[in-house]
Scaffold this motif. Structure first.
Motif, PDB file in Angstrom:
ATOM      1  N   ASP A  27       0.799  -1.255  -0.360  1.00  0.00           N
ATOM      2  CA  ASP A  27       0.028   0.057  -0.150  1.00  0.00           C
ATOM      3  C   ASP A  27       0.625   1.733   0.352  1.00  0.00           C
ATOM      4  OD1 ASP A  27      -1.989  -1.874   0.180  1.00  0.00           O
ATOM      5  OD2 ASP A  27      -2.719  -1.137   1.983  1.00  0.00           O
ATOM      6  N   MET A  28       2.254   1.639  -0.048  1.00  0.00           N
ATOM      7  CA  MET A  28       3.399   2.165   0.424  1.00  0.00           C
ATOM      8  C   MET A  28       3.063   3.161  -0.763  1.00  0.00           C
ATOM      9  SD  MET A  28       4.595   3.899   2.585  1.00  0.00           S
ATOM     10  CE  MET A  28       5.431   1.915   3.110  1.00  0.00           C
ATOM     11  N   LEU A  29       2.745   2.738  -1.771  1.00  0.00           N
ATOM     12  CA  LEU A  29       2.351   4.150  -3.214  1.00  0.00           C
ATOM     13  C   LEU A  29       1.609   4.583  -3.636  1.00  0.00           C
ATOM     14  CD1 LEU A  29       5.128   3.276  -4.942  1.00  0.00           C
ATOM     15  CD2 LEU A  29       5.326   5.111  -3.730  1.00  0.00           C
ATOM     16  N   SER A  30       0.188   3.876  -3.040  1.00  0.00           N
ATOM     17  CA  SER A  30      -1.264   4.123  -3.263  1.00  0.00           C
ATOM     18  C   SER A  30      -2.158   2.996  -2.721  1.00  0.00           C
ATOM     19  CB  SER A  30      -1.156   3.484  -4.997  1.00  0.00           C
ATOM     20  OG  SER A  30      -2.522   4.344  -4.723  1.00  0.00           O
ATOM     21  N   TRP A  31      -3.074   3.717  -1.854  1.00  0.00           N
ATOM     22  CA  TRP A  31      -3.447   2.610  -0.950  1.00  0.00           C
ATOM     23  C   TRP A  31      -5.014   2.710  -1.498  1.00  0.00           C
ATOM     24  CZ3 TRP A  31      -8.851   4.127   1.382  1.00  0.00           C
ATOM     25  CH2 TRP A  31      -8.897   2.653   1.819  1.00  0.00           C
ATOM     26  N   GLY A  37       0.076   7.465  -1.005  1.00  0.00           N
ATOM     27  CA  GLY A  37      -0.268   6.526   0.364  1.00  0.00           C
ATOM     28  C   GLY A  37      -0.532   6.883   1.492  1.00  0.00           C
ATOM     29  N   GLU A  40       0.232  10.241   3.487  1.00  0.00           N
ATOM     30  CA  GLU A  40       0.252  10.877   2.247  1.00  0.00           C
ATOM     31  C   GLU A  40      -1.319  11.725   2.719  1.00  0.00           C
ATOM     32  OE1 GLU A  40       2.834  10.675  -1.374  1.00  0.00           O
ATOM     33  OE2 GLU A  40       1.275   9.160  -0.883  1.00  0.00           O
ATOM     34  N   PHE A 252      -0.232   7.449  10.050  1.00  0.00           N
ATOM     35  CA  PHE A 252       0.182   5.751   9.852  1.00  0.00           C
ATOM     36  C   PHE A 252      -0.189   4.971  10.843  1.00  0.00           C
ATOM     37  CE2 PHE A 252       3.795   3.276   8.601  1.00  0.00           C
ATOM     38  CZ  PHE A 252       3.685   2.598   6.887  1.00  0.00           C
TER      39      PHE A 252
END
Length: 379
Positions: A27-31, A37, A40, A252
């Motif tokens: 999921d880090m770049l795009s949940w 993420g 963000e 987070f």
């Protein structure tokens, strides 16, 4: 389980379930494909609201938290809440009095911090003549004040390795003040009797998630008693009304905790599921290590059997063999075998194995094998 990573026995920040770490990486770049993420996201956006709401629902289900308790996601760690709790509760009833049971190093810190905000009385002192904590004072011996605003206990002492396996029934002791529990180092490792608790708090970095998130679970009638000088962002009533969004929460940390709650709810072990499965596995893990220590010619546990923690197990070389050099030899050998973070707390010395939920039973088996190997060579 296939051993792919070392076994991390750290007392905190501690190991996380590997399955959770894999989800985080995915999921880090795009949940869920949203293009952001979690780090963000706006904490007030619809994406993060989904995450926070699900985490709260899962935690309530996991710990069977009654509806008249509020679940707050806050910051500061347990150490800060040793001040935040008296800011919120010490003036309840107007007494300004707080009773503290000192059963180990952390509750001693709690008493010292609360003295800045309240009239603190240590109602039971667990240290022996050498200043060691090896037993929890029996509740029948506690010198509770009738007009105390609340009674504070640390139900698991991380440094000293003591655990309250049953929470005290204050009403049975003739005390009608709420019980405040620091459950940082064994939250979500066992079932909880909420009928005996007014407020429980704990840092997440041992059994729940990364450092930075603090859980507060508070009974509804205990809101609204904060001192006039309590900062608004630390006022439990204000945080509850804002559904933990009074200020920017540790987003987070909440997200990772939510994944851990989901993982815990899905656990299966010996015909049990969810928290019951987690608790039984923790019982078995601790029993395996304590049995090895009790049979050891070289190592020992110094904690009374009835007070032994399932989560944090300090152990020591027996007096006739204890030396800094032999401890270092043990730690070096452990590192070589992928057994990490076994050095005891700096204030206690010796060794310590923390067996939090993410520690598989295979890790404890590997440690026991190493203990026996070490005994054969140096015992």
């Amino acid at each position: 389980m296939t051993q792919q990573r070392p076994f991390n026995f750290s007392a905190g920040p501690a190991a996380l379930p590997e399955a959770v770490l894999q989800r985080v990486a995915e999921d880090m770049l795009s949940w869920r494909g949203c293009g952001m993420g979690v780090m963000e996201m706006s904490h007030r956006g619809k994406e993060f609201k989904l995450i926070a709401d699900q985490a709260q629902r899962d935690l309530r289900q996991l710990l069977a938290v009654p509806e008249h308790f509020h679940i707050l996601f806050m910051q500061g760690g347990a150490l800060a809440h040793n001040a935040i709790v008296p800011m919120n509760l010490a003036q309840r009833g107007g007494s300004g009095k707080v009773d503290v049971v000192v059963s180990g190093s952390w509750s001693a810190k709690s008493a010292a911090e609360a003295r800045k905000y309240a009239d603190v009385q240590v109602v039971a002192q667990g240290a022996d003549a050498q200043g060691r904590y090896t037993e929890i004072p029996s509740p029948s011996s506690w010198q509770l004040r009738r007009d105390t605003a609340y009674v504070h206990v640390c139900s698991n002492e991380t440094i000293d390795g003591l655990e309250m396996h049953e929470l005290p029934d204050l009403a049975a002791l003739g005390c009608h003040a709420p019980l405040v529990v620091d459950f940082s180092s064994h939250v979500a490792s066992r079932r909880i009797d909420w009928s005996r608790i007014g407020l429980a708090f704990g840092g997440a970095q041992k059994n729940i998630g990364p450092a930075g998130l603090t859980l507060v679970i508070v009974r509804e009638d205990l809101l609204g008693h904060a001192s006039a000088t309590c900062p608004s962002a630390l006022n439990y009533e204000a945080v509850a009304k804002a559904e933990s969004m009074f200020n920017t929460p540790p987003t987070f940390g909440i997200y990772v905790a939510g994944l851990v709650f989901e993982w815990l709810l899905a656990q299966q072990y010996r015909g049990l599921s969810g928290l019951a499965a987690v608790e039984q596995r923790n019982i078995d893990k601790a029993a395996l290590l304590y049995e090895a220590l009790d049979a050891s010619p070289l190592f020992e546990s110094r904690v009374a059997v009835a007070a032994r923690s399932r989560m944090n197990i300090p152990f020591f070389l027996k007096a006739q063999r204890a030396s800094d050099a032999l401890y270092e030899t043990f730690l070096t050998g452990a590192q070589e075998r992928g057994l990490l973070q076994l050095k005891g707390h700096k204030s206690a010395g010796g060794l310590r194995a923390s067996l939090y939920n993410a520690m598989p039973i295979e890790g404890v088996q590997a440690l026991v094998r190493y203990l026996k190997e070490f005994e054969l060579q140096y015992g």
